[in-house]
Design a protein around this motif. Structure first.
Motif, PDB file in Angstrom:
ATOM      1  N   GLN A 102      34.604  29.690  50.824  1.00 44.05           N
ATOM      2  CA  GLN A 102      35.450  30.833  51.133  1.00 44.05           C
ATOM      3  C   GLN A 102      36.037  31.406  49.830  1.00 44.05           C
ATOM      4  O   GLN A 102      36.414  30.665  48.931  1.00 44.05           O
ATOM      5  CB  GLN A 102      36.576  30.397  52.062  1.00 44.05           C
ATOM      6  CG  GLN A 102      37.435  31.534  52.532  1.00 44.05           C
ATOM      7  CD  GLN A 102      38.486  31.050  53.524  1.00 44.05           C
ATOM      8  OE1 GLN A 102      38.594  29.876  53.821  1.00 44.05           O
ATOM      9  NE2 GLN A 102      39.267  31.977  54.026  1.00 44.05           N
ATOM     10  N   GLU A 103      36.087  32.733  49.749  1.00 41.64           N
ATOM     11  CA  GLU A 103      36.579  33.402  48.540  1.00 41.64           C
ATOM     12  C   GLU A 103      38.068  33.129  48.354  1.00 41.64           C
ATOM     13  O   GLU A 103      38.855  33.219  49.294  1.00 41.64           O
ATOM     14  CB  GLU A 103      36.323  34.911  48.657  1.00 41.64           C
ATOM     15  CG  GLU A 103      36.544  35.664  47.377  1.00 41.64           C
ATOM     16  CD  GLU A 103      35.599  35.286  46.253  1.00 41.64           C
ATOM     17  OE1 GLU A 103      36.022  35.347  45.092  1.00 41.64           O
ATOM     18  OE2 GLU A 103      34.439  34.928  46.527  1.00 41.64           O
ATOM     19  N   ALA A 104      38.451  32.813  47.138  1.00 34.10           N
ATOM     20  CA  ALA A 104      39.850  32.556  46.809  1.00 34.10           C
ATOM     21  C   ALA A 104      40.595  33.887  46.692  1.00 34.10           C
ATOM     22  O   ALA A 104      40.040  34.878  46.227  1.00 34.10           O
ATOM     23  CB  ALA A 104      39.935  31.790  45.498  1.00 34.10           C
ATOM     24  N   ASP A 105      41.849  33.890  47.104  1.00 29.66           N
ATOM     25  CA  ASP A 105      42.689  35.082  47.040  1.00 29.66           C
ATOM     26  C   ASP A 105      43.489  35.056  45.738  1.00 29.66           C
ATOM     27  O   ASP A 105      44.446  34.283  45.616  1.00 29.66           O
ATOM     28  CB  ASP A 105      43.622  35.123  48.246  1.00 29.66           C
ATOM     29  CG  ASP A 105      44.554  36.321  48.254  1.00 29.66           C
ATOM     30  OD1 ASP A 105      44.459  37.181  47.344  1.00 29.66           O
ATOM     31  OD2 ASP A 105      45.382  36.394  49.181  1.00 29.66           O
ATOM     32  N   PRO A 106      43.113  35.884  44.756  1.00 27.09           N
ATOM     33  CA  PRO A 106      43.805  35.857  43.460  1.00 27.09           C
ATOM     34  C   PRO A 106      45.305  36.109  43.579  1.00 27.09           C
ATOM     35  O   PRO A 106      46.097  35.485  42.876  1.00 27.09           O
ATOM     36  CB  PRO A 106      43.127  36.969  42.661  1.00 27.09           C
ATOM     37  CG  PRO A 106      41.814  37.181  43.315  1.00 27.09           C
ATOM     38  CD  PRO A 106      42.014  36.850  44.764  1.00 27.09           C
ATOM     39  N   ARG A 107      45.711  37.025  44.463  1.00 33.81           N
ATOM     40  CA  ARG A 107      47.140  37.333  44.624  1.00 33.81           C
ATOM     41  C   ARG A 107      47.913  36.104  45.110  1.00 33.81           C
ATOM     42  O   ARG A 107      49.002  35.820  44.636  1.00 33.81           O
ATOM     43  CB  ARG A 107      47.346  38.486  45.599  1.00 33.81           C
ATOM     44  CG  ARG A 107      46.726  39.784  45.171  1.00 33.81           C
ATOM     45  CD  ARG A 107      47.615  40.468  44.124  1.00 33.81           C
ATOM     46  NE  ARG A 107      47.171  41.813  43.868  1.00 33.81           N
ATOM     47  CZ  ARG A 107      46.617  42.216  42.748  1.00 33.81           C
ATOM     48  NH1 ARG A 107      46.408  41.376  41.771  1.00 33.81           N
ATOM     49  NH2 ARG A 107      46.260  43.468  42.578  1.00 33.81           N
ATOM     50  N   GLN A 108      47.302  35.366  46.045  1.00 33.68           N
ATOM     51  CA  GLN A 108      47.959  34.171  46.559  1.00 33.68           C
ATOM     52  C   GLN A 108      48.028  33.087  45.484  1.00 33.68           C
ATOM     53  O   GLN A 108      49.037  32.398  45.359  1.00 33.68           O
ATOM     54  CB  GLN A 108      47.240  33.656  47.816  1.00 33.68           C
ATOM     55  CG  GLN A 108      47.886  32.438  48.434  1.00 33.68           C
ATOM     56  CD  GLN A 108      49.342  32.651  48.807  1.00 33.68           C
ATOM     57  OE1 GLN A 108      49.766  33.745  49.159  1.00 33.68           O
ATOM     58  NE2 GLN A 108      50.128  31.598  48.710  1.00 33.68           N
ATOM     59  N   ILE A 109      46.977  32.943  44.725  1.00 30.98           N
ATOM     60  CA  ILE A 109      46.976  31.955  43.639  1.00 30.98           C
ATOM     61  C   ILE A 109      48.075  32.295  42.633  1.00 30.98           C
ATOM     62  O   ILE A 109      48.819  31.418  42.187  1.00 30.98           O
ATOM     63  CB  ILE A 109      45.601  31.898  42.955  1.00 30.98           C
ATOM     64  CG1 ILE A 109      44.547  31.364  43.930  1.00 30.98           C
ATOM     65  CG2 ILE A 109      45.653  31.039  41.691  1.00 30.98           C
ATOM     66  CD1 ILE A 109      43.117  31.516  43.457  1.00 30.98           C
TER      67      ILE A 109
END
Length: 195
Positions: free
Chosen positions: A11-18
């Motif tokens: 699943q693609e990681a969410d940069p904003r959440q990281i």
């Protein structure tokens, strides 16, 4: 019978959440004390994914600045012949971004980032921020009030004053918008300029 496991691309990681997870860690433990490994673990991503999205810890703090730089680049191209002074630079380059901070969630995230920047001023030496300064300087070339003041000096001073106003807003500006704080500060510094 064993349940089937999913295979294929993760699943693609969410940069904003990281970036939000990293900001929380920086806020609790300090920027210098948090490692990229700790950020990857807290954000539930691999170190490889983290480094692909954010090559350095400072990139996590400045998440979204590349978008700002790209928009400033577009604005600078359209304003190449405009006669901009301090208020004009604020209006044309900063206001569109500062208005976004009218949203309470965006304002809280910005306050966290700004408090972090105040605690770790070395973070202000970030390449996209310097590119933004250069774009503003190019727009102001030959248009400074005295004519012989280097546009790069004016641009860096404007960016620094804007960040100083925003850092004040992050700490003391409850009940005041980021834009109002920035306008007040720059207006006090250049009271004869257009408003």
């Amino acid at each position: 019978m064993q349940p089937a496991t999913k295979r294929g691309r993760p699943q693609e990681a969410d940069p904003r959440q990281i970036a939000r997870v990293a900001l929380g860690l920086f806020e609790r433990h300090g920027f210098d004390r948090v490692t990229m490994g700790e950020i990857a673990e807290a954000a539930s991503v691999s170190r490889r994914t983290l480094f692909r999205l954010f090559p350095s810890k400072s990139d996590l703090v400045w998440d979204g600045l590349d978008e700002v730089r790209d928009l400033v680049r577009q604005r600078a191209a359209t304003l190449a012949r405009a006669d901009l002074r301090v208020a004009g630079v604020l209006r044309e380059f900063a206001e569109p971004f500062l208005r976004r901070l009218d949203d309470p969630e965006a304002a809280e995230l910005a306050r966290k980032r700004l408090r972090l920047l105040a605690a770790a001023p070395a973070l202000l030496d970030h390449p996209p921020l310097r590119e933004i300064e250069a774009l503003i300087a190019t727009t102001m070339a030959g248009r400074t009030p005295s004519g012989d003041t280097p546009p790069t000096l004016v641009a860096r001073t404007l960016v620094a004053a804007t960040f100083a106003a925003l850092m004040w807003w992050a700490e003391h500006g409850e009940g005041m918008s980021a834009l109002a704080a920035t306008r007040a500060a720059l207006g006090a510094l250049a009271p004869t300029d257009e408003t």
